[in-house]
Design an enzyme around this catalytic site. Sequence first.
Site, short mmCIF file in Angstrom:
data_model
loop_
_atom_site.label_atom_id
_atom_site.label_comp_id
_atom_site.label_asym_id
_atom_site.label_seq_id
_atom_site.Cartn_x
_atom_site.Cartn_y
_atom_site.Cartn_z
N PRO A 1 -47.85 28.93 -50.40
CA PRO A 1 -49.04 28.24 -50.89
C PRO A 1 -48.70 27.28 -52.03
CG PRO A 1 -49.48 30.57 -50.58
CD PRO A 1 -48.02 30.39 -50.40
N GLU A 2 -49.28 26.09 -51.97
CA GLU A 2 -49.04 25.09 -53.00
C GLU A 2 -50.26 25.01 -53.91
OE1 GLU A 2 -47.60 21.48 -51.13
OE2 GLU A 2 -46.29 22.61 -49.78
#
Length: 279
Positions: free
Chosen positions: A2-3
């Site tokens: 996840p960014e």
Amino acid sequence: MPELPEVETVRRGLVPRMVGHRIQRLTQRRKDLRVKLPPRFAARVEGRTVLGIDRRAKYLLIRLDDGQTLIVHLGMSGRMTLHDAKSAAEHPFGRHDHVVFDMDDGWQVRFNDARRFGLMLLMPTETVERHKAFKGLGPEPLDSAFDGAALAARLKGRRTPIKAALLDQKTLVGVGNIYACEALYRAGISPRRAAGTVRGERAARLVAAIKAVLTEAIEAGGSSARDYVQASGKTGWFQQRWAVYDREGRPCPGCDCGGAVRRLAQGGRSTFYCPRRQR
């Protein structure tokens, strides 16, 4: 992994259900994730009220009323999902539901992590910024003070490709592989270009593209390429708006350059770009 948009989306989903509420019970279903879970974990957080949930880079910072902060990193496959009393009763804990928070109003927050690369640390709030995870981190890309001049200053003299520089958390935080590809495409900048040459109008154009891509991704609930889901359990849909990421061989969208999206390997990761549009 996840960014920034995915972590920010999770944060926003948790705030209404956790902030201002007391953690009634914590269920710890294993001893560790990436590292050992905090000692006496349940005893230290049960009964505590959540004062706020912040984000720094890709970390969630859950502030408690006794001066402690719970630091959470989702790792590669981590999820924090919400369940009301009915949903919690109808869905028994899964194999990878490792930590469960029962709140005082009946809502439940489950931390699920199939690969166990996630992280949970508990420490005094005043020591958080000094923790090794936060030392040397660059600015937040969505901060108003982060502009073209600030980016150019951090890139000055660097010969590394601009794509690699954007993934370096010391340059700026939270911009991972997907959003670096998308921002460089929008800015018309080749991922191969030497970072130190990104200055002036070019740097301003890139910062504007980074901010726009991240903002749009947050509004879309992030990108669900593999494991990621929002706190609600729903998938994000920004992947439907990717221009180049994972689009190898497709026509360059949104322009008449006549080129096709290409893929190249940089630092062990796939980079997607249009060689005609991006210089």
